[in-house]
Design a protein around this motif. Structure first.
Motif, short mmCIF file in Angstrom:
data_model
loop_
_atom_site.label_atom_id
_atom_site.label_comp_id
_atom_site.label_asym_id
_atom_site.label_seq_id
_atom_site.Cartn_x
_atom_site.Cartn_y
_atom_site.Cartn_z
N LEU A 54 0.83 -1.20 0.00
CA LEU A 54 0.00 0.00 0.00
C LEU A 54 0.87 1.25 0.00
O LEU A 54 0.60 2.19 -0.77
N HIS A 55 1.90 1.26 0.82
CA HIS A 55 2.80 2.41 0.87
C HIS A 55 3.45 2.66 -0.49
O HIS A 55 3.51 3.79 -0.97
N ARG A 56 3.92 1.60 -1.11
CA ARG A 56 4.57 1.74 -2.42
C ARG A 56 3.58 2.27 -3.46
O ARG A 56 3.92 3.14 -4.26
N ASN A 57 2.35 1.76 -3.44
CA ASN A 57 1.32 2.25 -4.36
C ASN A 57 1.04 3.73 -4.15
O ASN A 57 0.89 4.49 -5.10
N LEU A 58 0.93 4.13 -2.88
CA LEU A 58 0.63 5.53 -2.57
C LEU A 58 1.77 6.45 -3.00
O LEU A 58 1.52 7.54 -3.54
N ILE A 59 3.00 6.02 -2.80
CA ILE A 59 4.14 6.81 -3.25
C ILE A 59 4.14 6.93 -4.76
O ILE A 59 4.38 8.00 -5.33
N PHE A 60 3.84 5.83 -5.44
CA PHE A 60 3.78 5.84 -6.90
C PHE A 60 2.71 6.81 -7.40
O PHE A 60 2.95 7.62 -8.29
N LEU A 61 1.52 6.75 -6.80
CA LEU A 61 0.43 7.65 -7.19
C LEU A 61 0.78 9.11 -6.90
O LEU A 61 0.47 10.00 -7.69
N ALA A 62 1.43 9.35 -5.77
CA ALA A 62 1.84 10.72 -5.42
C ALA A 62 2.87 11.25 -6.41
O ALA A 62 2.82 12.42 -6.81
N THR A 63 3.77 10.38 -6.83
CA THR A 63 4.79 10.78 -7.81
C THR A 63 4.15 11.14 -9.14
O THR A 63 4.52 12.13 -9.77
N ILE A 64 3.17 10.35 -9.55
CA ILE A 64 2.44 10.65 -10.79
C ILE A 64 1.73 11.99 -10.67
O ILE A 64 1.77 12.82 -11.57
N ALA A 65 1.07 12.21 -9.54
CA ALA A 65 0.33 13.45 -9.34
C ALA A 65 1.28 14.65 -9.34
O ALA A 65 0.97 15.70 -9.93
N ASP A 66 2.43 14.52 -8.70
CA ASP A 66 3.39 15.61 -8.66
C ASP A 66 3.98 15.91 -10.04
O ASP A 66 4.27 17.06 -10.35
N ALA A 67 4.14 14.87 -10.85
CA ALA A 67 4.75 15.04 -12.17
C ALA A 67 3.76 15.52 -13.22
O ALA A 67 4.15 15.97 -14.29
N SER A 68 2.48 15.45 -12.90
CA SER A 68 1.46 15.83 -13.87
C SER A 68 1.34 17.35 -13.97
O SER A 68 1.00 18.01 -12.99
N PRO A 69 1.59 17.91 -15.15
CA PRO A 69 1.51 19.37 -15.30
C PRO A 69 0.07 19.89 -15.22
O PRO A 69 -0.17 21.01 -14.84
N THR A 70 -0.90 19.04 -15.55
CA THR A 70 -2.28 19.49 -15.55
C THR A 70 -2.89 19.49 -14.16
O THR A 70 -3.84 20.22 -13.92
N SER A 71 -2.33 18.72 -13.25
CA SER A 71 -2.92 18.64 -11.91
C SER A 71 -2.80 19.98 -11.17
O SER A 71 -3.73 20.41 -10.51
N SER A 72 -1.67 20.65 -11.30
CA SER A 72 -1.50 21.91 -10.59
C SER A 72 -2.27 23.04 -11.26
O SER A 72 -2.82 23.90 -10.58
N SER A 73 -2.36 23.02 -12.57
CA SER A 73 -3.10 24.09 -13.25
C SER A 73 -4.60 23.97 -13.03
O SER A 73 -5.29 24.96 -12.89
N LYS A 74 -5.12 22.75 -12.95
CA LYS A 74 -6.54 22.55 -12.69
C LYS A 74 -6.88 22.92 -11.24
O LYS A 74 -7.96 23.43 -10.97
N ALA A 75 -5.96 22.66 -10.33
CA ALA A 75 -6.21 22.97 -8.93
C ALA A 75 -6.27 24.48 -8.71
O ALA A 75 -6.98 24.96 -7.83
N MET A 76 -5.54 25.25 -9.50
CA MET A 76 -5.51 26.70 -9.36
C MET A 76 -6.79 27.35 -9.87
O MET A 76 -7.14 28.43 -9.42
N GLU A 77 -7.45 26.69 -10.79
CA GLU A 77 -8.66 27.29 -11.40
C GLU A 77 -9.86 27.22 -10.53
O GLU A 77 -10.07 26.67 -9.60
#
Length: 77
Positions: A54-77
């Motif tokens: 579970l920890h490894r999966n969560l780290i993997f998902l967090a890494t994907i979210a951090d690397a996604s350029p659209t996640s931060s721009s959508k959050a700002m809107e």
């Protein structure tokens, strides 16, 4: 075995898409249920392996979210 466990020779080559993310989320749901069940039965030592996955999966998902350029721009809107 978790879908987050990727052999070294495949790392960086696998396409991360919505289906992969959904499978990980479903797997995490099942892992949490197993962990809770073991802890309820007083078998906390036996759920450690599930906690690691579970920890490894969560780290993997967090890494994907951090690397996604659209996640931060959508959050700002």
């Amino acid at each position: 075995m978790s879908v987050a466990f990727v052999p070294d020779w495949l790392r960086g080559k696998a396409e991360v898409n919505q289906e992969t993310i959904q499978r990980l989320l479903e797997e995490n749901d099942q892992l949490i249920r197993c962990i809770v069940e073991y802890q309820t039965k007083g078998r906390a030592n036996e759920c450690v392996q599930y906690q690691h996955v579970l920890h490894r999966n969560l780290i993997f998902l967090a890494t994907i979210a951090d690397a996604s350029p659209t996640s931060s721009s959508k959050a700002m809107e």
